[in-house]
Design a protein around this motif. Structure first.
Motif, PDB file in Angstrom:
ATOM      1  N   THR A 100       0.996  -1.121   0.085  1.00  0.00           N
ATOM      2  CA  THR A 100       0.145   0.166  -0.024  1.00  0.00           C
ATOM      3  C   THR A 100       0.861   1.006  -0.157  1.00  0.00           C
ATOM      4  N   VAL A 102       1.417   5.688  -0.810  1.00  0.00           N
ATOM      5  CA  VAL A 102       1.085   7.049  -1.409  1.00  0.00           C
ATOM      6  C   VAL A 102       2.004   7.699  -1.976  1.00  0.00           C
ATOM      7  N   ASP A 127      -7.352   0.821  -4.427  1.00  0.00           N
ATOM      8  CA  ASP A 127      -7.303   1.060  -2.944  1.00  0.00           C
ATOM      9  C   ASP A 127      -5.933   0.876  -2.460  1.00  0.00           C
ATOM     10  N   ARG A 130      -2.778   5.769  -3.185  1.00  0.00           N
ATOM     11  CA  ARG A 130      -3.354   7.236  -3.021  1.00  0.00           C
ATOM     12  C   ARG A 130      -2.293   8.061  -3.509  1.00  0.00           C
ATOM     13  N   LEU A 177      -4.332  10.457   3.909  1.00  0.00           N
ATOM     14  CA  LEU A 177      -3.791   9.514   2.861  1.00  0.00           C
ATOM     15  C   LEU A 177      -2.782   8.735   3.420  1.00  0.00           C
TER      16      LEU A 177
END
Length: 222
Positions: A100, A102, A127, A130, A177
């Motif tokens: 995951t 950003v 998802d 970001r 975020l």
């Protein structure tokens, strides 16, 4: 060159049919070399915007003052022209969806993030990424409409966007975020030297560890 699309006065989108093309990773770049009749050459690196499965390589080039390569591509290049290209290049600034993340891009620095977004949307893992896209105005921000449609957070510094007053992204905006809905494990920053420094500082204030931030910067000292 399969397609040339000029976007305003500063940007040109190129779609290249590369012989023997190797599938790239989101975040990689190509070196474009121009060769004059006297064999003088000039070259510049440009990030890919295309999804890895796209049969064509898409580059978005910003025309820079006194830029030999960017000026030629913006003002002279036409469909059917043959360019010397080398790539894909780079392994550090890549994202495949394994963590995951950003990602913050300033101006033309959003281009590799667009490749990451397209990759994520195709795989159904949007998802996990970001994106923060920063530009002076909406007209000057590459891929502005696509970024907004994909859910990216867009911060403009020279004009308001909706209810958001013109300003660079604030640490609390980036923190949202970084934290939600699952904490980001990695961060990507792409832009000019000054922008990269700013973005790294904001990420730090938002709680991102410096060791997890990967930076791709461009410019005279990049």
């Amino acid at each position: 060159m399969a397609a040339v699309e000029r976007d305003g006065t500063r940007l040109v989108r190129l779609r290249l049919d590369v012989d023997g093309r190797q599938e790239h990773l989101p975040g990689q770049h190509y070196v474009v070399r121009l060769r004059a009749s006297d064999d003088y050459t000039a070259q510049r690196s440009y990030s890919t915007a295309s999804d890895p499965t796209d049969p064509l390589v898409e580059l978005m080039v910003e025309c820079l003052p006194d830029g030999e390569v960017s000026a030629h591509l913006h003002d002279v290049a036409e469909v059917g022209d043959v360019l010397e290209v080398r790539g894909p290049i780079g392994g550090w600034f890549t994202w495949t969806g394994d963590v995951t993340a950003v990602a913050i891009g300033g101006g033309a620095g959003v281009v590799p993030l667009v490749s990451m977004l397209r990759h994520a949307r195709r795989l159904g893992i949007a998802d996990r990424l970001r994106v923060v896209a920063v530009g002076r105005t909406l007209e000057e921000l590459p891929y502005a409409e696509e970024l907004i449609a994909a859910g990216a957070f867009v911060a403009l510094t020279r004009e308001n966007l909706g209810s958001r007053v013109a300003a660079p992204p604030y640490p609390e905006e980036v923190r949202d975020l970084v934290d939600l809905p699952t904490p980001a494990e990695r961060a990507y920053v792409c832009g000019s030297v000054g922008f990269a420094s700013f973005a790294q500082r904001v990420l730090g204030e938002a709680g991102m560890r410096a060791s997890e931030v990967r930076v791709e910067q461009f410019g005279a000292t990049g």
